[in-house]
Design a protein around this motif. Structure first.
Motif, PDB file in Angstrom:
ATOM      1  N   GLY A 150       0.831  -1.188   0.000  1.00 10.85           N
ATOM      2  CA  GLY A 150       0.000   0.000   0.000  1.00 10.85           C
ATOM      3  C   GLY A 150       0.864   1.236   0.000  1.00 10.85           C
ATOM      4  N   GLY A 151       0.357   2.319  -0.584  1.00 12.38           N
ATOM      5  CA  GLY A 151       1.087   3.583  -0.570  1.00 12.38           C
ATOM      6  C   GLY A 151       0.100   4.739  -0.604  1.00 12.38           C
ATOM      7  N   ALA A 152       0.460   5.836   0.069  1.00 11.55           N
ATOM      8  CA  ALA A 152      -0.409   7.024   0.068  1.00 11.55           C
ATOM      9  C   ALA A 152       0.469   8.255  -0.030  1.00 11.55           C
ATOM     10  CB  ALA A 152      -1.250   7.085   1.344  1.00 11.55           C
ATOM     11  N   ILE A 153       0.029   9.195  -0.855  1.00  9.18           N
ATOM     12  CA  ILE A 153       0.741  10.463  -0.984  1.00  9.18           C
ATOM     13  C   ILE A 153      -0.287  11.522  -1.384  1.00  9.18           C
ATOM     14  CG2 ILE A 153       1.369  10.302  -3.447  1.00  9.18           C
ATOM     15  CD1 ILE A 153       3.798  11.237  -0.713  1.00  9.18           C
ATOM     16  N   GLY A 154      -0.180  12.728  -0.827  1.00 12.45           N
ATOM     17  CA  GLY A 154      -1.184  13.743  -1.145  1.00 12.45           C
ATOM     18  C   GLY A 154      -2.552  13.249  -0.723  1.00 12.45           C
ATOM     19  N   ALA A 155      -3.478  13.192  -1.693  1.00 13.44           N
ATOM     20  CA  ALA A 155      -4.815  12.631  -1.438  1.00 13.44           C
ATOM     21  C   ALA A 155      -5.000  11.319  -2.170  1.00 13.44           C
ATOM     22  CB  ALA A 155      -5.889  13.625  -1.891  1.00 13.44           C
ATOM     23  N   VAL A 172      10.578  10.693  -7.113  1.00 13.42           N
ATOM     24  CA  VAL A 172       9.138  10.532  -6.885  1.00 13.42           C
ATOM     25  C   VAL A 172       8.715  11.436  -5.729  1.00 13.42           C
ATOM     26  CG1 VAL A 172       8.889   8.176  -7.746  1.00 13.42           C
ATOM     27  CG2 VAL A 172       9.689   8.560  -5.424  1.00 13.42           C
ATOM     28  N   PRO A 173       7.469  11.900  -5.760  1.00 13.21           N
ATOM     29  CA  PRO A 173       7.012  12.708  -4.635  1.00 13.21           C
ATOM     30  C   PRO A 173       6.975  11.864  -3.362  1.00 13.21           C
ATOM     31  CG  PRO A 173       5.192  12.226  -6.152  1.00 13.21           C
ATOM     32  CD  PRO A 173       6.439  11.714  -6.790  1.00 13.21           C
ATOM     33  N   THR A 174       7.276  12.488  -2.242  1.00 15.67           N
ATOM     34  CA  THR A 174       7.154  11.822  -0.947  1.00 15.67           C
ATOM     35  C   THR A 174       6.207  12.663  -0.105  1.00 15.67           C
ATOM     36  OG1 THR A 174       8.879  13.100   0.144  1.00 15.67           O
ATOM     37  CG2 THR A 174       9.584  11.147  -1.112  1.00 15.67           C
ATOM     38  N   CYS A 175       5.905  12.194   1.107  1.00 16.34           N
ATOM     39  CA  CYS A 175       5.009  12.999   1.936  1.00 16.34           C
ATOM     40  C   CYS A 175       5.702  14.279   2.398  1.00 16.34           C
ATOM     41  CB  CYS A 175       4.420  12.189   3.077  1.00 16.34           C
ATOM     42  SG  CYS A 175       5.610  11.435   4.151  1.00 16.34           S
ATOM     43  N   ASP A 176       7.046  14.365   2.242  1.00 11.19           N
ATOM     44  CA  ASP A 176       7.741  15.628   2.513  1.00 11.19           C
ATOM     45  C   ASP A 176       7.498  16.640   1.423  1.00 11.19           C
ATOM     46  OD1 ASP A 176       9.017  15.109   4.894  1.00 11.19           O
ATOM     47  OD2 ASP A 176      10.566  13.958   3.872  1.00 11.19           O
ATOM     48  N   THR A 177       7.598  16.181   0.169  1.00 11.19           N
ATOM     49  CA  THR A 177       7.521  17.127  -0.943  1.00 11.19           C
ATOM     50  C   THR A 177       6.086  17.389  -1.360  1.00 11.19           C
ATOM     51  OG1 THR A 177       7.795  15.326  -2.524  1.00 11.19           O
ATOM     52  CG2 THR A 177       9.789  16.465  -1.826  1.00 11.19           C
ATOM     53  N   ALA A 178       5.250  16.373  -1.339  1.00 10.24           N
ATOM     54  CA  ALA A 178       3.880  16.529  -1.824  1.00 10.24           C
ATOM     55  C   ALA A 178       2.872  16.656  -0.685  1.00 10.24           C
ATOM     56  CB  ALA A 178       3.499  15.341  -2.700  1.00 10.24           C
ATOM     57  N   GLY A 179       3.307  16.362   0.555  1.00 10.72           N
ATOM     58  CA  GLY A 179       2.381  16.380   1.683  1.00 10.72           C
ATOM     59  C   GLY A 179       1.447  15.186   1.632  1.00 10.72           C
ATOM     60  N   ILE A 180       0.586  15.123   2.616  1.00  9.13           N
ATOM     61  CA  ILE A 180      -0.377  14.018   2.665  1.00  9.13           C
ATOM     62  C   ILE A 180      -1.518  14.435   3.576  1.00  9.13           C
ATOM     63  CG2 ILE A 180       0.937  12.929   4.542  1.00  9.13           C
ATOM     64  CD1 ILE A 180      -0.079  10.199   3.442  1.00  9.13           C
ATOM     65  N   ILE A 181      -2.730  14.051   3.218  1.00 12.57           N
ATOM     66  CA  ILE A 181      -3.847  14.287   4.135  1.00 12.57           C
ATOM     67  C   ILE A 181      -4.180  12.971   4.833  1.00 12.57           C
ATOM     68  CG2 ILE A 181      -4.773  16.289   2.907  1.00 12.57           C
ATOM     69  CD1 ILE A 181      -6.948  14.394   1.738  1.00 12.57           C
TER      70      ILE A 181
END
Ligand SMILES: [Zn+2]
Length: 343
Positions: A151-156, A184-193
């Motif tokens: 599983g993976g989550a990034i942004g929304a 690749v975007p990470t939760c540092d660069t793209a954030g995450i909700i």
């Protein structure tokens, strides 16, 4: 099943595809949850509540304030206490379900540790935040024929895929070449909700339960969603599975064999760098004594933390790893470890 358990699990045993027989399978199952952060926390909570008999929680880190919006097993007290995430998670889950066995393992999944950390389980669930660990899990799973859930989550956005080696596409079938660091975007660069992580963790837990009770209706299809745009779709990976890849067809394990060497790495979601152990387990009491001459030290049996310089905190783990908080520069982190630990 005891009368208490019959009552406790009555709503899920009433669900016909699970039933009493499925509940008994869950009770007899051993599951490794790799990572106790946003995804792994949701997975571990769902599986503990569902009555999975044995959970192994593996995590290398400690809770930070920026974890709290999405990491459901921790609260402000855990951040203040500085217990490792695996231990804090086990404490939380033991209050939720005291009848199951929970192992807390404070360790990093590396080429040398992965086979041992993931031994003796029926299923592995991915709660990781980096590709190296995921490819290691994939190779252990393929080598030992253990089903696992990615599983993976990034942004929304999020995605979930259940993998049964030899039957479905594996992670390398899906991603033949691992992306370069920073590509690749990470939760540092793209954030995450938080809700994106909650959904991914919930779907991973559902896939885990289905694999444990041998419900295979959706096997081979990857769920991909975006909560912000409201799009949900499943991708049929049967064409990828038909061809396979060197890992799932020819027992090629480049990550486990150390041909894809990991390095000191910035930690996703944190202003911190992990520096690998230079020589195995260390004497934490001696480290605490040494660092006490430098600055305020907090220690428990798993970790020693010290404020060593302005804005820099050094955390040393019993397995010899260190996490330097307050910088994202690998060279600076290595220099700090060398300065204070002599490694
Ligand atoms: Zn493959």
């Amino acid at each position: 099943m005891s009368a208490f358990d019959a009552d406790r699990y009555s709503r899920q045993t009433r669900y016909a595809p699970l039933g009493v027989a499925g509940q008994e399978r869950l009770a007899g199952a051993r599951v490794a949850v790799a990572g106790c952060g946003a995804l792994g926390g949701v997975v571990a909570m769902a599986l503990a509540r569902a009555g999975v008999g044995h959970l192994r929680l593996i995590d290398r880190d400690v809770p930070e304030p920026s974890n709290l919006p999405r990491q459901v097993l921790f609260d402000e007290g855990d951040v203040a206490a500085g217990l490792p995430k695996a231990v804090a998670s086990a404490n939380t889950l033991a209050r939720i379900n005291s009848a199951i066995r929970i192992e807390a393992v404070v360790a990093d999944i590396t080429p040398t540790s992965a086979m041992d950390l993931l031994a003796g389980v029926d299923l592995i669930v991915d709660g990781m935040d980096n590709f190296e660990a995921r490819f290691l899990i994939n190779e252990v799973a393929c080598r030992r024929s253990i089903p696992w859930v990615h599983g993976g989550a990034i942004g929304a956005e999020g995605r979930v895929l259940a993998i049964v080696p030899g039957r479905t596409a594996c992670l390398r079938c899906l991603i033949p070449e691992p992306p370069a660091a920073g590509a690749v975007p990470t939760c540092d660069t793209a954030g995450i909700i938080g809700p994106a992580a909650l959904v991914v963790g919930a779907v991973e837990a559902a896939e885990a339960v289905k694999l444990l009770v041998c419900a295979e209706e959706t096997l081979g299809r990857m769920l991909v969603f975006d909560l912000w745009t409201g799009t949900w779709r499943t991708v049929d990976l049967a064409p990828l599975a038909a061809g396979g890849c060197p890992t799932c067809r020819q027992a090629d394990h480049p990550w486990l064999d150390g041909r894809m060497v990991g390095r000191a790495a910035p930690l996703c979601g944190r202003d911190a760098v992990q520096v690998p152990s230079a020589g195995g387990p260390i004497d934490l009491a001696a480290v605490a004594e040494r660092l006490a001459r430098v600055g305020p030290v907090a220690a428990n049996r798993w970790i020693v933390r010290a404020d060593v310089e302005q804005g820099i905190q050094l955390s040393v783990f019993a397995d010899g790893r260190a996490i330097v908080s307050g910088t994202r520069e690998e060279a600076r982190a290595r220099a700090i470890v060398a300065r204070y630990l002599g490694a």
